[in-house]
Design a protein around this motif. Structure first.
Motif, short mmCIF file in Angstrom:
data_model
loop_
_atom_site.label_atom_id
_atom_site.label_comp_id
_atom_site.label_asym_id
_atom_site.label_seq_id
_atom_site.Cartn_x
_atom_site.Cartn_y
_atom_site.Cartn_z
N PRO A 59 4.07 -6.73 -5.12
CA PRO A 59 4.72 -6.60 -6.43
C PRO A 59 4.27 -5.34 -7.19
O PRO A 59 3.10 -4.97 -7.16
CB PRO A 59 4.23 -7.85 -7.18
CG PRO A 59 2.92 -8.20 -6.54
CD PRO A 59 2.94 -7.69 -5.14
N THR A 75 5.11 3.24 -10.18
CA THR A 75 3.91 4.04 -9.93
C THR A 75 2.94 3.15 -9.17
O THR A 75 2.63 2.03 -9.61
CB THR A 75 3.30 4.55 -11.25
OG1 THR A 75 4.27 5.38 -11.88
CG2 THR A 75 2.03 5.35 -11.00
N PHE A 124 -2.77 1.86 -13.84
CA PHE A 124 -1.36 1.75 -13.43
C PHE A 124 -0.61 0.72 -14.26
O PHE A 124 0.61 0.61 -14.17
CB PHE A 124 -1.23 1.49 -11.93
CG PHE A 124 -1.75 0.14 -11.48
CD1 PHE A 124 -1.12 -1.03 -11.85
CD2 PHE A 124 -2.84 0.05 -10.63
CE1 PHE A 124 -1.58 -2.26 -11.42
CE2 PHE A 124 -3.32 -1.17 -10.19
CZ PHE A 124 -2.69 -2.33 -10.59
C1 LIG Z 1 3.07 -8.48 -11.48
C2 LIG Z 1 2.33 -7.39 -10.80
C3 LIG Z 1 2.62 -6.07 -11.09
C4 LIG Z 1 1.91 -5.05 -10.45
N1 LIG Z 1 2.24 -3.76 -10.75
C5 LIG Z 1 1.62 -2.76 -10.10
C6 LIG Z 1 2.00 -1.41 -10.36
O1 LIG Z 1 2.88 -1.11 -11.21
N2 LIG Z 1 1.36 -0.44 -9.66
C7 LIG Z 1 0.38 -0.72 -8.75
O2 LIG Z 1 -0.17 0.21 -8.16
N3 LIG Z 1 0.01 -1.98 -8.47
C8 LIG Z 1 0.63 -3.01 -9.13
N4 LIG Z 1 0.26 -4.29 -8.84
C9 LIG Z 1 -0.79 -4.53 -7.84
C10 LIG Z 1 -0.21 -4.39 -6.44
O3 LIG Z 1 0.67 -5.46 -6.21
C11 LIG Z 1 -1.34 -4.39 -5.40
O4 LIG Z 1 -2.08 -3.23 -5.56
C12 LIG Z 1 -0.74 -4.45 -4.01
O5 LIG Z 1 -0.34 -5.77 -3.75
C13 LIG Z 1 -1.76 -4.04 -2.93
O6 LIG Z 1 -1.08 -4.17 -1.71
P1 LIG Z 1 -1.69 -3.62 -0.35
O7 LIG Z 1 -0.87 -4.22 0.75
O8 LIG Z 1 -1.80 -2.14 -0.38
O9 LIG Z 1 -3.15 -4.19 -0.37
P2 LIG Z 1 -3.72 -5.36 0.56
O10 LIG Z 1 -3.60 -4.92 1.99
O11 LIG Z 1 -3.07 -6.66 0.16
O12 LIG Z 1 -5.23 -5.41 0.14
C14 LIG Z 1 -6.20 -4.71 0.88
C15 LIG Z 1 -7.38 -4.39 0.01
O13 LIG Z 1 -6.95 -3.46 -1.01
C16 LIG Z 1 -7.68 -3.70 -2.20
N5 LIG Z 1 -6.79 -4.11 -3.30
C17 LIG Z 1 -5.50 -4.50 -3.16
N6 LIG Z 1 -4.97 -4.76 -4.37
C18 LIG Z 1 -5.94 -4.55 -5.27
C19 LIG Z 1 -6.01 -4.65 -6.66
N7 LIG Z 1 -4.93 -5.00 -7.40
N8 LIG Z 1 -7.19 -4.36 -7.28
C20 LIG Z 1 -8.27 -3.98 -6.56
N9 LIG Z 1 -8.26 -3.87 -5.21
C21 LIG Z 1 -7.13 -4.14 -4.59
C22 LIG Z 1 -8.63 -4.80 -1.91
O14 LIG Z 1 -9.86 -4.23 -1.47
C23 LIG Z 1 -7.96 -5.53 -0.76
O15 LIG Z 1 -8.88 -6.26 -0.05
C24 LIG Z 1 0.92 -5.34 -9.49
C25 LIG Z 1 0.62 -6.66 -9.20
C26 LIG Z 1 1.31 -7.67 -9.85
C27 LIG Z 1 1.00 -9.09 -9.53
#
Ligand SMILES: Cc1cc2nc3c(=O)[nH]c(=O)nc-3n(C[C@H](O)[C@H](O)[C@H](O)COP(=O)(O)OP(=O)(O)OC[C@H]3O[C@@H](n4cnc5c(N)ncnc54)[C@H](O)[C@@H]3O)c2cc1C
Ligand code: FES
Length: 282
Positions: A59, A75, A124
Protein backbone atom coordinates in the motif's frame (compact mmCIF):
# COMPACT_ATOMS: atom_id res chain seq x y z
CA UNK A 1 -18.99 -7.33 -10.52
CA UNK A 2 -15.34 -6.36 -10.71
CA UNK A 3 -12.94 -8.61 -8.78
CA UNK A 4 -11.37 -6.29 -6.15
CA UNK A 5 -8.16 -8.36 -6.09
CA UNK A 6 -7.38 -7.83 -9.78
CA UNK A 7 -5.10 -4.84 -10.33
CA UNK A 8 -5.59 -2.33 -13.11
CA UNK A 9 -2.62 -1.86 -15.45
CA UNK A 10 -0.86 1.49 -15.09
CA UNK A 11 2.17 2.86 -16.90
CA UNK A 12 5.04 4.67 -15.29
CA UNK A 13 4.99 8.02 -17.05
CA UNK A 14 7.71 9.74 -15.04
CA UNK A 15 9.95 8.90 -12.13
CA UNK A 16 12.27 11.17 -10.18
CA UNK A 17 14.47 11.06 -7.14
CA UNK A 18 13.16 13.15 -4.23
CA UNK A 19 16.01 13.18 -1.72
CA UNK A 20 19.79 13.20 -1.40
CA UNK A 21 19.91 9.85 0.41
CA UNK A 22 18.38 8.34 -2.73
CA UNK A 23 15.75 6.20 -1.05
CA UNK A 24 12.69 8.28 -1.97
CA UNK A 25 11.36 8.32 -5.51
CA UNK A 26 8.20 9.88 -6.90
CA UNK A 27 6.24 7.96 -9.53
CA UNK A 28 3.70 9.51 -11.89
CA UNK A 29 1.37 6.83 -13.20
CA UNK A 30 -1.24 6.82 -15.95
CA UNK A 31 -3.95 4.24 -16.47
CA UNK A 32 -3.51 2.01 -19.49
CA UNK A 33 -7.30 1.74 -19.98
CA UNK A 34 -9.28 4.97 -20.29
CA UNK A 35 -12.26 3.35 -18.53
CA UNK A 36 -10.14 2.72 -15.44
CA UNK A 37 -9.03 6.35 -15.44
CA UNK A 38 -12.62 7.58 -15.60
CA UNK A 39 -13.80 5.25 -12.83
CA UNK A 40 -10.93 6.00 -10.45
CA UNK A 41 -12.49 8.54 -8.07
CA UNK A 42 -10.67 9.14 -4.80
CA UNK A 43 -10.47 11.55 -1.91
CA UNK A 44 -7.31 12.94 -0.30
CA UNK A 45 -5.92 10.57 2.32
CA UNK A 46 -6.81 7.37 0.47
CA UNK A 47 -4.21 4.88 -0.64
CA UNK A 48 -3.76 2.27 -3.36
CA UNK A 49 -2.00 -1.06 -3.68
CA UNK A 50 0.84 -0.98 -6.20
CA UNK A 51 2.07 -4.28 -7.56
CA UNK A 52 4.70 -5.72 -9.86
CA UNK A 53 3.91 -9.04 -11.46
CA UNK A 54 5.81 -11.86 -9.80
CA UNK A 55 7.26 -9.56 -7.13
CA UNK A 56 4.51 -8.42 -4.79
CA UNK A 57 2.08 -5.74 -3.75
CA UNK A 58 2.07 -3.01 -1.08
CA UNK A 59 0.00 0.00 0.00
CA UNK A 60 1.03 3.58 -0.79
CA UNK A 61 -0.71 6.89 -0.07
CA UNK A 62 -1.91 8.85 -3.09
CA UNK A 63 0.17 12.02 -3.32
CA UNK A 64 -1.68 13.74 -6.16
CA UNK A 65 -4.82 15.79 -5.73
CA UNK A 66 -8.10 14.29 -6.96
CA UNK A 67 -8.39 17.46 -9.07
CA UNK A 68 -5.24 16.53 -11.03
CA UNK A 69 -6.55 14.22 -13.70
CA UNK A 70 -3.41 13.74 -15.80
CA UNK A 71 -1.40 11.48 -13.48
CA UNK A 72 -1.64 9.60 -10.19
CA UNK A 73 1.36 10.34 -8.01
CA UNK A 74 3.06 8.17 -5.37
CA UNK A 75 6.27 8.65 -3.42
CA UNK A 76 7.94 5.45 -2.32
CA UNK A 77 10.66 4.91 0.24
CA UNK A 78 12.94 2.03 -0.60
CA UNK A 79 13.91 -0.24 2.29
CA UNK A 80 17.25 -2.08 1.96
CA UNK A 81 15.48 -5.43 2.20
CA UNK A 82 12.09 -4.27 0.93
CA UNK A 83 11.07 -6.59 -1.88
CA UNK A 84 8.51 -4.42 -3.63
CA UNK A 85 9.95 -0.99 -2.83
CA UNK A 86 13.35 -2.07 -4.22
CA UNK A 87 11.70 -3.41 -7.37
CA UNK A 88 9.69 -0.20 -7.77
CA UNK A 89 12.85 1.88 -7.50
CA UNK A 90 14.43 -0.21 -10.26
CA UNK A 91 11.61 0.45 -12.73
CA UNK A 92 12.20 2.72 -15.67
CA UNK A 93 9.77 5.07 -17.36
CA UNK A 94 7.36 3.22 -19.63
CA UNK A 95 7.16 0.12 -17.38
CA UNK A 96 3.75 -1.34 -16.61
CA UNK A 97 2.67 -2.13 -13.08
CA UNK A 98 -0.58 -2.93 -11.27
CA UNK A 99 -2.80 -0.74 -9.12
CA UNK A 100 -5.76 -1.60 -6.89
CA UNK A 101 -7.84 1.10 -5.31
CA UNK A 102 -8.68 3.66 -4.24
CA UNK A 103 -8.68 2.13 -0.74
CA UNK A 104 -9.42 3.36 2.77
CA UNK A 105 -11.46 6.25 4.02
CA UNK A 106 -9.51 9.47 3.34
CA UNK A 107 -9.59 12.78 5.22
CA UNK A 108 -12.98 14.12 6.36
CA UNK A 109 -12.92 17.09 3.96
CA UNK A 110 -16.59 17.95 4.44
CA UNK A 111 -16.15 18.34 8.20
CA UNK A 112 -13.04 20.42 7.66
CA UNK A 113 -14.72 23.12 5.58
CA UNK A 114 -14.99 26.58 7.15
CA UNK A 115 -12.27 25.60 9.64
CA UNK A 116 -8.64 26.68 9.86
CA UNK A 117 -6.31 23.85 8.85
CA UNK A 118 -3.05 22.91 10.46
CA UNK A 119 -1.22 20.30 8.38
CA UNK A 120 1.85 18.67 9.94
CA UNK A 121 3.95 16.16 8.04
CA UNK A 122 7.27 14.41 7.89
CA UNK A 123 8.92 11.63 5.89
CA UNK A 124 6.99 9.84 3.17
CA UNK A 125 3.79 10.46 5.14
CA UNK A 126 3.82 13.85 3.46
CA UNK A 127 2.36 12.07 0.42
CA UNK A 128 -1.32 12.27 1.31
CA UNK A 129 -0.74 15.68 2.95
CA UNK A 130 0.59 16.94 -0.38
CA UNK A 131 -2.67 15.75 -1.95
CA UNK A 132 -4.63 17.53 0.79
CA UNK A 133 -2.66 20.77 0.50
CA UNK A 134 -2.97 20.86 -3.30
CA UNK A 135 -6.68 20.18 -2.96
CA UNK A 136 -7.51 22.88 -0.40
CA UNK A 137 -5.34 25.45 -2.20
CA UNK A 138 -7.16 24.89 -5.49
CA UNK A 139 -9.02 28.06 -6.48
CA UNK A 140 -12.33 26.18 -6.35
CA UNK A 141 -11.74 25.02 -2.77
CA UNK A 142 -9.62 27.70 -1.09
CA UNK A 143 -12.62 29.96 -0.21
CA UNK A 144 -14.14 27.09 1.83
CA UNK A 145 -11.27 26.95 4.32
CA UNK A 146 -9.95 29.46 6.85
CA UNK A 147 -6.27 29.99 7.61
CA UNK A 148 -4.01 27.19 6.38
CA UNK A 149 -0.70 26.40 8.07
CA UNK A 150 1.66 23.72 6.81
CA UNK A 151 4.47 22.36 9.01
CA UNK A 152 7.01 20.19 7.20
CA UNK A 153 9.77 18.37 9.04
CA UNK A 154 12.81 16.62 7.56
CA UNK A 155 16.11 15.31 8.88
CA UNK A 156 18.08 17.80 6.76
CA UNK A 157 17.46 20.03 3.71
CA UNK A 158 18.36 17.23 1.29
CA UNK A 159 15.57 15.07 2.73
CA UNK A 160 12.87 17.71 2.35
CA UNK A 161 10.17 16.28 0.06
CA UNK A 162 8.33 18.12 -2.70
CA UNK A 163 10.69 21.09 -2.84
CA UNK A 164 9.02 22.45 -6.00
CA UNK A 165 5.61 22.44 -4.35
CA UNK A 166 6.97 24.09 -1.21
CA UNK A 167 8.64 26.79 -3.32
CA UNK A 168 5.40 27.41 -5.23
CA UNK A 169 3.21 27.46 -2.11
CA UNK A 170 5.67 29.77 -0.34
CA UNK A 171 4.90 32.46 -2.93
CA UNK A 172 1.23 32.51 -1.92
CA UNK A 173 -0.14 34.72 0.81
CA UNK A 174 -2.97 32.38 1.76
CA UNK A 175 -0.86 29.64 3.35
CA UNK A 176 1.71 29.83 6.16
CA UNK A 177 4.56 27.36 5.71
CA UNK A 178 6.97 26.31 8.44
CA UNK A 179 9.88 24.10 7.38
CA UNK A 180 12.13 22.58 9.99
CA UNK A 181 15.18 20.30 9.98
CA UNK A 182 16.64 18.34 12.88
CA UNK A 183 20.03 20.03 13.21
CA UNK A 184 21.51 23.39 12.13
CA UNK A 185 22.89 23.53 8.60
CA UNK A 186 24.71 26.51 7.12
CA UNK A 187 22.51 28.80 5.00
CA UNK A 188 19.29 27.04 6.00
CA UNK A 189 16.79 29.91 6.14
CA UNK A 190 14.03 28.12 8.03
CA UNK A 191 13.53 26.55 11.46
CA UNK A 192 15.76 24.06 13.24
CA UNK A 193 14.43 21.43 15.65
CA UNK A 194 12.19 18.38 15.75
CA UNK A 195 8.63 18.81 14.59
CA UNK A 196 7.03 18.71 18.05
CA UNK A 197 8.95 21.54 19.80
CA UNK A 198 8.73 23.74 16.70
CA UNK A 199 5.01 23.03 16.56
CA UNK A 200 4.68 23.92 20.23
CA UNK A 201 6.23 27.35 19.58
CA UNK A 202 4.52 28.19 16.32
CA UNK A 203 1.20 26.33 16.09
CA UNK A 204 -1.81 28.51 15.36
CA UNK A 205 -4.64 28.78 17.89
CA UNK A 206 -6.74 25.67 18.43
CA UNK A 207 -9.84 27.84 18.03
CA UNK A 208 -11.88 26.47 15.09
CA UNK A 209 -8.81 24.61 13.79
CA UNK A 210 -8.49 21.03 12.58
CA UNK A 211 -5.00 19.53 12.73
CA UNK A 212 -3.89 16.73 10.41
CA UNK A 213 -0.66 15.04 11.48
CA UNK A 214 1.12 12.36 9.45
CA UNK A 215 4.65 11.09 9.77
CA UNK A 216 6.82 8.48 11.46
CA UNK A 217 5.15 7.06 14.62
CA UNK A 218 7.39 9.01 17.01
CA UNK A 219 6.57 12.26 15.23
CA UNK A 220 2.83 11.57 15.30
CA UNK A 221 3.00 10.70 18.97
CA UNK A 222 4.98 13.79 20.04
CA UNK A 223 3.03 16.19 17.83
CA UNK A 224 -0.33 14.90 19.06
CA UNK A 225 0.90 15.39 22.60
CA UNK A 226 1.79 19.00 21.78
CA UNK A 227 -1.57 19.62 20.11
CA UNK A 228 -3.48 18.11 23.02
CA UNK A 229 -1.48 20.40 25.33
CA UNK A 230 -2.49 23.37 23.14
CA UNK A 231 -6.14 22.40 23.70
CA UNK A 232 -6.93 21.01 20.27
CA UNK A 233 -10.03 18.85 20.89
CA UNK A 234 -9.43 15.11 20.37
CA UNK A 235 -11.89 14.99 17.48
CA UNK A 236 -10.04 17.84 15.72
CA UNK A 237 -6.73 15.98 15.63
CA UNK A 238 -6.56 13.68 12.64
CA UNK A 239 -3.86 11.22 11.71
CA UNK A 240 -3.24 8.34 9.33
CA UNK A 241 -2.04 4.93 10.50
CA UNK A 242 0.35 2.59 8.80
CA UNK A 243 0.25 -1.15 9.25
CA UNK A 244 1.22 -4.26 7.30
CA UNK A 245 -1.62 -5.02 4.91
CA UNK A 246 -2.53 -7.77 2.50
CA UNK A 247 -6.00 -7.49 1.00
CA UNK A 248 -6.55 -3.76 1.65
CA UNK A 249 -10.33 -4.25 1.66
CA UNK A 250 -11.17 -5.56 5.14
CA UNK A 251 -11.23 -9.27 4.24
CA UNK A 252 -8.01 -10.93 5.43
CA UNK A 253 -7.87 -9.69 9.04
CA UNK A 254 -4.22 -8.68 8.72
CA UNK A 255 -4.57 -5.07 9.84
CA UNK A 256 -7.11 -4.80 12.61
CA UNK A 257 -6.92 -2.83 15.85
CA UNK A 258 -9.77 -4.09 18.01
CA UNK A 259 -12.90 -4.05 15.88
CA UNK A 260 -11.47 -1.72 13.22
CA UNK A 261 -9.60 -2.58 10.05
CA UNK A 262 -6.95 0.01 9.27
CA UNK A 263 -7.33 -0.65 5.54
CA UNK A 264 -11.09 -0.18 5.44
CA UNK A 265 -12.18 1.88 8.47
CA UNK A 266 -8.93 3.89 8.23
CA UNK A 267 -6.14 4.62 7.62
CA UNK A 268 -7.45 8.05 8.72
CA UNK A 269 -8.63 8.30 12.33
CA UNK A 270 -9.23 11.10 14.80
CA UNK A 271 -7.31 11.10 18.06
CA UNK A 272 -10.67 10.55 19.76
CA UNK A 273 -11.21 7.34 17.77
CA UNK A 274 -7.68 6.15 18.51
CA UNK A 275 -8.21 6.70 22.22
CA UNK A 276 -11.42 4.65 22.02
CA UNK A 277 -9.44 1.89 20.29
CA UNK A 278 -6.79 2.08 23.02
CA UNK A 279 -4.19 2.43 20.30
CA UNK A 280 -2.38 5.52 21.56
CA UNK A 281 0.30 5.98 24.12
CA UNK A 282 -0.07 9.76 24.37
C1 LIG B 1 -1.97 3.02 4.32
C2 LIG B 1 -0.52 2.98 4.03
C3 LIG B 1 0.06 3.97 3.26
C4 LIG B 1 1.43 3.93 2.98
N1 LIG B 1 1.94 4.92 2.20
C5 LIG B 1 3.25 4.87 1.87
C6 LIG B 1 3.79 5.86 1.00
O1 LIG B 1 3.10 6.81 0.55
N2 LIG B 1 5.10 5.75 0.68
C7 LIG B 1 5.90 4.75 1.17
O2 LIG B 1 7.08 4.71 0.85
N3 LIG B 1 5.41 3.80 1.98
C8 LIG B 1 4.09 3.84 2.33
N4 LIG B 1 3.59 2.86 3.14
C9 LIG B 1 4.49 1.80 3.62
C10 LIG B 1 4.70 0.77 2.53
O3 LIG B 1 3.50 0.07 2.34
C11 LIG B 1 5.83 -0.20 2.93
O4 LIG B 1 7.02 0.50 2.95
C12 LIG B 1 5.90 -1.34 1.94
O5 LIG B 1 4.86 -2.24 2.21
C13 LIG B 1 7.23 -2.10 2.02
O6 LIG B 1 7.13 -3.13 1.07
P1 LIG B 1 8.39 -4.01 0.67
O7 LIG B 1 7.85 -5.18 -0.10
O8 LIG B 1 9.42 -3.19 -0.01
O9 LIG B 1 8.97 -4.44 2.06
P2 LIG B 1 8.91 -5.91 2.70
O10 LIG B 1 9.63 -6.85 1.78
O11 LIG B 1 7.48 -6.23 3.05
O12 LIG B 1 9.72 -5.72 4.02
C14 LIG B 1 11.09 -6.05 4.07
C15 LIG B 1 11.77 -5.25 5.15
O13 LIG B 1 11.73 -3.86 4.78
C16 LIG B 1 11.63 -3.06 5.95
N5 LIG B 1 10.37 -2.30 5.96
C17 LIG B 1 9.31 -2.50 5.15
N6 LIG B 1 8.35 -1.59 5.40
C18 LIG B 1 8.81 -0.82 6.39
C19 LIG B 1 8.28 0.28 7.08
N7 LIG B 1 7.07 0.80 6.77
N8 LIG B 1 9.04 0.84 8.06
C20 LIG B 1 10.25 0.35 8.38
N9 LIG B 1 10.82 -0.70 7.74
C21 LIG B 1 10.11 -1.27 6.77
C22 LIG B 1 11.64 -4.00 7.11
O14 LIG B 1 12.98 -4.17 7.54
C23 LIG B 1 11.13 -5.29 6.50
O15 LIG B 1 11.51 -6.36 7.26
C24 LIG B 1 2.24 2.88 3.47
C25 LIG B 1 1.67 1.89 4.25
C26 LIG B 1 0.31 1.95 4.53
C27 LIG B 1 -0.30 0.88 5.36
S1 FES C 1 -5.35 -5.75 4.94
FE1 FES C 1 -6.79 -7.34 4.91
S2 FES C 1 -8.18 -6.74 6.43
FE2 FES C 1 -6.89 -5.01 6.22
Amino acid sequence: MKNPYVPMPVKLKAVRLENETGDLKTFDLVFVNSGDAENFKFVCGQFAMLSINGVGEAPFGIASSPLTKEVLRFTVKKYPKGVLTTALHNLSEGSTLGLRGPLGNGFPLEKMTSKNLLVVGGGFALTTLRALTKYVLHEKNRPHYGDITLFVAARDPGEMLYKDDLAEWSKRNDIEIVQTIDKPVEDWPHKVGFAAPVLKDLAPSAQNTTAVVCGPPIMIETCIKVLAGLHFPDEEIITSLEMKMKCGIGKCGRCNIGSKYICKDGPVFTYKQLKELNSVTV
